[in-house]
Write an enzyme that holds these catalytic residues in place. Structure first.
Site, PDB file in Angstrom:
ATOM      1  N   GLY B  14       0.839  -1.198   0.000  1.00  8.62           N
ATOM      2  CA  GLY B  14       0.000   0.000   0.000  1.00  8.62           C
ATOM      3  C   GLY B  14       0.867   1.239   0.000  1.00  8.62           C
ATOM      4  NE  ARG B 303     -15.646  14.251   9.019  1.00  8.54           N
ATOM      5  CZ  ARG B 303     -14.534  14.050   8.341  1.00  8.54           C
ATOM      6  NH1 ARG B 303     -14.103  12.811   8.151  1.00  8.54           N
ATOM      7  NH2 ARG B 303     -13.856  15.050   7.864  1.00  8.54           N
ATOM      8  CD  GLU B 429      -9.967   4.308   5.532  1.00  4.29           C
ATOM      9  OE1 GLU B 429      -9.319   5.027   4.754  1.00  4.29           O
ATOM     10  OE2 GLU B 429     -11.190   4.115   5.425  1.00  4.29           O
ATOM     11  NE  ARG B 439     -11.258   9.514   9.488  1.00  3.75           N
ATOM     12  CZ  ARG B 439     -11.409  10.641   8.797  1.00  3.75           C
ATOM     13  NH1 ARG B 439     -10.954  11.784   9.275  1.00  3.75           N
ATOM     14  NH2 ARG B 439     -12.021  10.627   7.629  1.00  3.75           N
ATOM     15  CG  LEU B 445      -5.062  13.709   5.830  1.00  8.19           C
ATOM     16  CD1 LEU B 445      -4.944  15.126   5.299  1.00  8.19           C
ATOM     17  CD2 LEU B 445      -4.792  12.703   4.721  1.00  8.19           C
TER      18      LEU B 445
END
Ligand code: SF4
Ligand code: SF4
Ligand code: FES
Lengths: 280, 663
Positions: B14, B303, B429, B439, B445
């Site tokens: 990744g 959120r 992640e 989160r 980031l």
């Protein structure tokens, strides 16, 4: 050749939105591998959703790959990632013009029943299969200009240099280059080169020249300026740009490429003069 | 310390922020890195992150903010599900990480004096978010990509781009992960690679939900394969649904929280069925529901809360714009200098919807965005050990500890970010750490880069210690061959299905994936209930059945994309099973996991990690709940309405914010 669509008057555009349920034809230039012959295949796609784009249509084709003449074929191969025009992966030649396919909306390109859209792979890079090309050279050319800031490692050493908002603004725009290669596809000086050995002496292209400018502007990045200008004054360097300005017209990030080329051109001239007089 | 064996190598799978940061750190320590990625690393999904990266900073510090408050906000925002020590360490590192990125040349926005500018983000009353326009993720990954390219040019990093991770090689004798099996997506060659440690930095699993804000490679397949190879998976049910995304035909596109951080307001017409154009609706006829319901945090509640309010306004209260599932996100009142700072995301809206958000409010709706859950990882706690957990931090008050490193996690301890399989790490992640049940914006980031830099050091320790005594280079070739053969056999089985007729939708991989996405989005996102989840459970089982008979549409032995996609669909089904099971068993509501039949948080039973293990014999997911590390902050009911005693009054908050404002 069709060009990008209207940017103006959204309300007026919406008043006569293209009809859902219309059928459009995808003409796609395909090949099974790098040395295999290319062929055209056509597919019918029904546009059922507002916001349909080339990728959503290719996905539909993949789920049921039957050509317009009723022949079952293999799903088309293409490259993509973010689907929001920020990664650069999905670049291809659409209706004769290079661009990202994810941001290519069917409402703009094929508003009427029966409209045709043409997809071809980029021509300046070797084809892998169908619409997928190998753009390793784009990244290789970033190495040629040492497109990085040579920091002293990742241990904690305090902040970087302070910067004026004006300089940040300039650097930010240059730094949005997503290595998509549109500027290279459109450039008459940049040609297909399958021999990796030849990459270092072939024309480097607008994106890498612009990146050299970006890093030469940074207080720490500057320390490699001489090496960058050495590279760009050599074979395949900035003097091979014919100033056709095609690059800047196709850059999806509106990077002022010709400005970068001019700036680097001037720096190279000064650099060469200095070398001439001092021998260094 | 022994120092790495001469032959030592590390594999990083990744090339997003976490993988690149880890690669830089490990290569810098003198250990060669093989970096694997499905795409050229510069095109990884991290480019899609927009808003910014959180860190305590000098301005906020003088207003009373601290790394400790950042830590506290993250635990509280995550609704007390994250292990606490790792989060403390991450918050303490944040300012140092910003400085490092700054040195790498990230064009962070600047104040007129040349300092780094800041913006407000959800879940905080302080400006603590650093940003580069509205394409911060792109700018950060480019900076790390450039550093990795530098090491690549120096021969310290070898990239394997367009290679797909297939399976970890685990040595039966030692139980250690000693390499991977991977496949070249062009030649389709399958081969094994040796390594003394393997880092999985493979991101989230948004594609399980069909459409999400994630990139097309975010299937979660790599993590799912590790899971099936015996790696544990934590909190799969914790999926973040971002409140503001643009619905689309192929995916949903994120409209960053920074739009609200810079002053964007969310509203719907007060009257049902008000068909006037938005700009013709006067202020008194607009319902700014987040501002009215949460006077302190207003549009910047966390959120999960914003998502549920928007969902409820549209679905339960029927107030959505044009009666549909959409609300306005309005930026039209903001000055053009602000629009300039948000250019990157406004462009996206313009490009994909056609309207100009400077003149017309955007129409948005929640969408799947981030996986808080992921591969289960461990850590060694640092030196901070209060006698008993402290009460929630009062915003702006003095911090109980300073910001020295090593108080949250012990630097270089080999088990930091290591999974239950020795030598196999998970960063970013892909792991389950840091974000708990929800989160906070602009913490992703941070967690990715923190993992790379901080836990990268742990990988180095492991390679220099335990692995050096039995380097993977000394293991018999037969061990690796066996894994290659296993993957080749699977590949052949799948390719053999091409001979059958392909037009049955029941066994078409694209159709199976579409049905899976619809089902999971419906049952497993904003509001979950027992009955709907049970239905999803049956549906997933049914899809697994159909997948067992899947038919491939392409037999090519060169660049067979359909093949790789179809294989990933099978892995997505495994994750879907874990996700549904954990959603059923967590009979409470916490953060992003909202059960309308169990609307309250139940700390006694469920302040625990839902830990999934794969049972290879029955090919099924097994689940247990295990305790978390809650030794630093005592759990407290989450409340962002402003009645909360620890939240500051709206006025005071605004004053603080105003001091930090600039440009
Ligand atoms: S200006 Fe130079 S780089 Fe740009 S298209 Fe023309 S020749 Fe190519
Ligand atoms: S300069 Fe523009 S066109 Fe060229 S690679 Fe970068 S983003 Fe693409
Ligand atoms: S898929 Fe990333 S630019 Fe189109």
């Amino acid at each position: 050749m069709t060009t990008a669509a209207p940017t103006a008057a959204p309300t007026a555009a919406r008043a006569q939105q293209p009809k859902l349920g219309r059928t459009v034809i995808f003409r796609i230039l395909r090949s099974d591998g790098p040395d295999k012959p290319q062929r055209w295949e056509s597919f019918k796609v029904t546009i059922n959703e507002r916001g349909a784009n080339v990728i959503s249509c290719l996905q539909q084709i993949a789920a049921n790959p039957v050509t317009t003449d009723g022949r079952r074929t293999t799903p088309v191969v293409w490259d993509s990632g973010c689907l929001e025009e920020v990664c650069g992966a999905c670049t291809m030649v659409i209706n004769g013009k290079v661009r990202q396919s994810c941001s290519c909306l069917m409402d703009e390109y094929c508003p009427n029943d029966g409209d045709t859209i043409t997809l071809e792979p980029m021509t300046k890079f070797p084809v892998v299969r169908d619409l997928w090309v190998d753009r390793a050279r784009v990244f290789h050319n970033l190495k040629r200009v040492k497109a990085w800031v040579p920091i002293d490692g990742t241990y904690y050493l305090g902040p970087g240099p302070k910067e004026s908002p004006q300089q940040q603004d300039t650097r930010y725009v240059l730094s949005t280059c997503m290595s998509c290669g549109c500027c290279l596809e459109a450039c008459p000086q940049f040609n297909l080169e399958t021999d990796q050995q030849a990459w270092d002496s072939a024309f480097i292209g607008a994106h890498a020249i612009s990146q050299a400018r970006l890093f030469n502007m940074h207080d720490t990045g500057k320390s490699l300026e001489k090496l960058r200008l050495d590279e760009l004054s050599g074979p395949g360097g900035v003097s091979e740009c014919g100033n056709a300005q095609n690059c800047v017209k196709v850059c999806p990030k509106h990077i002022p490429l010709t400005e970068s080329i001019a700036a680097v051109g001037r720096a190279v001239t000064v650099h060469n003069l200095k070398q001439f007089f001092t021998g260094r | 310390m022994a120092g790495p064996a001469k032959s030592s190598r590390v594999i990083v799978v990744g090339g997003g922020l976490a993988g690149l940061a880890g690669t830089v750190r490990i290569a810098e320590a003198g250990i060669p890195v093989d970096l694997f990625s499905l795409v050229p690393v510069k095109r990884s999904h991290s480019v899609c992150a927009q808003g910014g990266i959180n860190a305590c900073n000098d301005v906020a510090r003088q207003q009373g903010y601290s790394e400790y408050e950042h830590f506290d906000e993250t635990i509280y925002g995550g609704d007390f599900l994250a292990d606490q020590h790792p989060v403390l360490e991450m918050a303490n590192w944040a300012p140092r990480i910003i400085d490092l990125l700054d040195r790498m040349g990230v064009p962070f926005n600047r104040t007129s004096e040349g300092f780094r500018d800041l913006r407000l983000f959800g879940g905080s009353l302080f400006k603590r978010t650093h940003f580069a326009g509205a394409t911060t993720g792109q700018q950060l990954i480019y900076a790390l990509d450039e550093q990795v390219r530098r090491y690549e040019a120096e021969g310290r990093v070898t990239k394997h781009e367009f290679w797909e991770f297939l399976w970890p090689v685990i040595d039966d004798a030692s139980g250690r992960c000693v390499g991977i099996v991977a496949q070249d997506l062009r030649t389709m060659q399958i081969r094994a690679f040796r390594a003394d440690a393997v880092v999985m930095a493979t991101g989230g699993c948004g594609l399980v939900f069909g459409k999400s804000t994630m990139s097309v490679m975010c299937t979660g397949a790599a993590a799912a394969r590790c899971f099936q190879a015996g790696v544990w998976y934590g909190n799969p049910e914790m999926i973040q649904v971002h409140p503001t995304a643009i619905p689309g035909a192929d995916k949903t596109r994120l409209m960053s929280e920074s739009a609200r951080g810079e002053g964007g307001r969310v509203w719907v017409p007060r009257r049902k069925g008000d068909s006037r154009r938005p700009r013709d609706i006067p202020d008194e006829d607009r319902y700014y529901f987040l501002e009215e319901r949460y006077p302190a945090y207003k549009n910047l509640v966390p959120r999960d809360i914003a998502t549920r309010e928007i969902f409820s306004v549209c679905v339960n209260e029927g107030l959505g714009v044009a009666g549909g599932r959409q609300v306005y996100l309005d930026l039209t009142h903001l000055p053009s200098s602000t629009h300039h700072k948000l250019e990157g995301i406004l462009e996206i809206y313009k490009k994909f919807v056609g309207d100009d958000p400077q003149h017309e409010p955007m129409r948005i709706f929640p969408s799947v965005h981030y996986s808080m859950g992921g591969l289960y990882t461990t850590f060694t706690p640092g030196s901070y050990a209060p006698a008993s957990p402290r009460e929630k931090h009062k915003s702006g008050s003095a911090s109980p500890i300073d910001n020295r490193i090593g108080q949250g996690m012990q630097p270089g301890a080999v088990n930091n970010a290591m999974t239950n399989v020795p030598g196999l790490y998970a960063f970013g992640e892909a792991n389950f750490a840091y974000h708990g049940a929800n989160r906070l914006g602009a913490n992703a980031l941070l967690s990715c880069i923190f993992d790379g830099l901080f836990c990268g050091q742990s990988v180095v320790s492991f390679v220099q210690g335990e692995a050096a005594s039995a380097p993977s280079a000394g293991l018999p070739q037969g061990l690796f061959e066996r894994f290659v053969q296993q993957e080749e056999a699977k590949a052949r089985r799948l390719l053999d299905t091409t001979s059958a007729p392909q037009d049955d939708p029941a066994t078409n991989p694209y159709v199976i994936h579409r049905e899976l996405g619809d089902e999971m989005t419906d049952a497993c996102t904003v509001v979950k209930t027992e009955s709907r989840l049970q239905q999803a459970w049956k549906k997933v089982a049914d899809l697994k059945d159909r997948y067992a008979r899947v038919r491939l549409g392409d037999a090519a032995s060169w660049t067979n994309q359909t093949f790789s996609y179809t294989r990933a669909v099978g892995d997505m089904l495994v994750l879907a099973e874990a996700l549904t099971l954990a959603s059923i068993q967590r009979k409470e509501s916490r953060g992003a996991h909202y059960r309308s039949d169990f609307p309250d948080r139940n700390d006694d039973q469920f302040m625990k990690t839902s830990l999934c293990k794969w049972d290879a014999s029955s090919r099924q997911v097994k689940l247990e709940f295990i305790p978390i590390d809650a030794s630093l902050i005592r759990p407290k009911k989450r409340d962002y309405t402003g009645k909360d005693s620890s939240a500051v009054a709206g006025g005071a908050a605004e004053k603080r914010v105003a001091v930090g404002a600039s440009a």
